[in-house]
Structure formats: structure tokens, C-alpha cells
Design an enzyme around this catalytic site. Structure first.
Site, short mmCIF file in Angstrom:
data_model
loop_
_atom_site.label_atom_id
_atom_site.label_comp_id
_atom_site.label_asym_id
_atom_site.label_seq_id
_atom_site.Cartn_x
_atom_site.Cartn_y
_atom_site.Cartn_z
N LEU A 1 -25.41 -49.96 -16.77
CA LEU A 1 -25.24 -49.64 -15.32
C LEU A 1 -23.77 -49.49 -14.89
O LEU A 1 -23.47 -48.84 -13.87
CB LEU A 1 -25.80 -50.99 -14.50
CG LEU A 1 -27.28 -51.43 -14.98
CD1 LEU A 1 -27.61 -52.85 -14.18
CD2 LEU A 1 -28.10 -50.31 -14.22
N SER A 2 -23.02 -50.02 -15.81
CA SER A 2 -21.45 -49.94 -15.57
C SER A 2 -20.68 -49.83 -16.76
O SER A 2 -21.11 -50.42 -17.72
CB SER A 2 -20.99 -51.13 -14.59
OG SER A 2 -19.75 -50.99 -14.06
N SER A 3 -19.37 -49.39 -16.72
CA SER A 3 -18.91 -49.20 -17.95
C SER A 3 -17.17 -49.06 -17.43
O SER A 3 -17.06 -48.93 -16.43
CB SER A 3 -19.17 -48.02 -18.90
OG SER A 3 -18.90 -46.88 -18.16
#
Length: 324
Positions: free
Chosen positions: A86-88
Site C-alpha cells: 500500500l505504501s513505500s
């Protein structure tokens, strides 16, 4: 010298050796902003899935592994859900290239779409001052953690929870808009919230498009040479363009990085075999020969010339379930 400072300086040297951070102001930002504060934990790929590394691990060896990884020139998976990323935190050298391509000046107001960990916003704050920086993300968990990370590092820009495709009208006008997530096409609200002469930099079709805004309903520009892979923008009319089925095309073509770029850029407009014919006819054109034009409600990509002969519409992706 502390361990994190030594690792930070080593990372900067590596990025400089790779040809980025020629601007001393951006080099100072990467030297001064501690990345590990923005990744108190992250996920490392392992056999059968992912392993979580975190800064408060009671095992000293695993803490050292976490800190070393935080200063590697590599993207870090920071938020997973049911096996989906979902996020990095993006690869630092790619961030450096994007920030330099943004071509900011003192006093510029910048909107970042995709708050992530807050690290990129912190680099912008270091260069421009926190009052000039706005970052927006759809997920309240992401904005809450980004805000906490930024405060821990001593920065307090505007952190907004909202649909990044709609920009941040209450904070407009902007001199620069920078997306750290892939878009299927450039949202119309972005140039409308820019001053004339503003730049928009966004990942699109495995590349980075840089557009100059000439008026609220017109922007145009070319792709940079740099490849870019980011998680898709989530929200209203967002997401990456679908890559069409390529069965029948030679493997050496399908796996060619530049052809995949063309394939994604023309998805929904050109048949894969038409794209392949164009690619061969034009001698495998690099990304920088392609561009995008926004004019009113129309938006199209092109090769060499905005008026053709090779131009095709960029279609907005369908509304995602539960989009708001």
C-alpha cells in the site's frame, strides 16, 4: 560519528557517484534529514513472503540490519495489507533525481501527492521551508504516521488527508506538483491549482512525465529518461493504466523495458501489435521522445510532436470500488 550519520553520508556518496545530487542544496538535504526516523519499521522480502524489521527490536543484530537497510539505496515496503503493498519509501537515488527535475526556486509552493512515510516532504521542507510544503494522501493512517515522522525530524508542513487526484485547493496556488504514486492520466484539478509556469512531475506508464502549466486548463511536456515504478494513486479516477494481453509477441519484446513503457502508455488506444509495429518502425524510441498534452477536457500522449502523426488519447481509468 553516530552510526546513522555515517550510513547517511555513505548513501549520499553513493547517490552522487550515480550522477544525482549535483545541486548542493539537495545534497545538504539528503545529508541532514535522517531517513531512519521515517521508516521505524519496514518489510523485507523473504522466502514465502516478508519479514518485518523494526528499530525497537530487542535483538541488536536485527536492529543493526534495520538501520543498515534504512540507508540502502533501495525502496522499502512500509505498509502491507493482505500481501498487497500500500505504501513505500522510494529509492533515495530516484527521489534525488525527481527532486532535481522539479527545478524548485526559493519561495516555491509545492504540493506532494502521496505522503508515504513523510521523508520526501521532509527533504522539500529542508530545501524550501515547511510553510511552502503540502503533502496529501487518501489513507488517514498514512497521513497520521507521516505527520508523526515529520514532527520527530523537526518539520511541520501541511499534511492533508484527502483524494490526491483532487489536489489541495485550500493551499493553492502551487508552483510545483510532485506525485510519488503512479497515475493513469494527469488529474485535471492539478493544473487548475497551479500558477502559470508551474511544473507537474508525476509517474505515468513506468516513466516520469514533467509538464509545464501555461494556464489552468493547459499543460504540456515530455517524459524524462528515468524509469519509475510506484504504487498507484488511490481515490477518485485514479490508478495505473492496465497493460494489455501480449500473447503472441516475442518474449524478447515483451520483456524489453522500453517496449513495456510504450505498451502501458498506449493501453486502450493501440493494439499491442500496433504498438510493436510503431516501436520497430521508430527504432525503439526512448522515453524522452514521448510527451503528454492537456488541453481542456482532452488529454493525449504523443511521439515527437503533440500534433502527430503519432498521438493517442490518455483515457481516464474507471472509478474504483468505494472511490470517494
Amino acid at each position: 560519528m553516530s552510526a546513522d550519520l555515517a550510513l547517511r553520508r555513505a548513501l549520499v556518496r553513493e547517490i552522487v557517484a550515480g550522477g544525482a545530487l549535483a545541486d548542493p542544496a539537495w545534497r545538504a538535504a539528503f545529508e541532514d534529514v535522517p531517513r531512519h526516523l521515517f521508516v521505524p519499521y519496514y518489510y523485507e522480502s523473504a522466502a514465502g513472503g516478508y519479514v518485518r524489521l523494526w528499530g525497537e527490536d530487542p535483538d541488536p543484530a536485527r536492529r543493526e540490519r534495520w538501520l543498515t537497510g534504512a540507508y540502502a539505496d533501495a525502496p522499502l515496503a512500509t505498509r502491507m495489507r493482505d500481501g498487497e503493498l500500500l505504501s513505500s519509501s522510494s529509492q533515495p537515488s530516484l527521489m534525488a533525481r525527481m527532486l532535481e527535475a522539479l527545478d524548485v526556486r526559493a519561495g516555491a509552493r509545492v504540493l506532494e501527492v502521496g505522503a508515504g512515510t513523510g521523508y520526501n516532504a521532509a527533504l522539500l521542507c529542508h530545501r524550501l521551508g515547511e510553510a511552502q510544503v503540502t503533502t496529501v494522501d487518501l489513507d488517514p493512517e498514512i497521513t497520521e504516521s507521516a505527520r508523526a515522522h515529520l514532527e520527530a525530524a523537526g518539520y511541520r508542513p501541511a499534511v492533508i488527508t484527502g483524494d490526491g487526484a483532487r489536489g489541495a485547493p485550500a493551499r493553492a496556488p502551487f508552483d510545483r506538483i510532485m506525485a510519488t504514486c503512479t497515475v493513469g492520466s494527469v488529474p485535471q484539478d492539478w493544473p487548475a491549482q497551479c500558477r502559470p509556469g508551474a511544473l507537474i512531475l508525476a509517474p505515468l506508464a513506468t516513466g516520469l512525465i514533467r509538464l509545464e502549466v501555461t494556464c489552468p486548463d493547459r499543460a504540456e511536456g515530455r517524459f524524462l529518461h528515468t524509469p519509475a515504478y510506484f504504487v498507484p494513486l488511490r481515490g477518485t479516477r485514479s490508478g495505473a493504466r492496465a497493460t494489455p494481453h501480449t500473447g503472441g509477441l516475442p518474449r524478447e519484446v515483451v520483456t524489453n523495458e522500453l517496449f513495456r513503457f510504450l505498451l502501458e502508455l498506449t493501453a486502450g488506444s493501440l493494439d499491442p501489435y500496433e504498438a510493436h509495429a510503431l516501436w520497430r518502425r521508430e527504432q525503439r524510441p526512448p522515453r524522452e521522445r514521448f510527451g503528454v498534452t492537456l488541453q481542456g477536457d482532452a488529454q493525449w500522449a504523443w511521439l515527437d510532436d503533440p500534433q502527430g502523426p503519432y498521438a493517442w488519447p490518455l483515457r481516464e481509468p474507471p472509478l474504483s470500488p468505494g472511490a470517494r
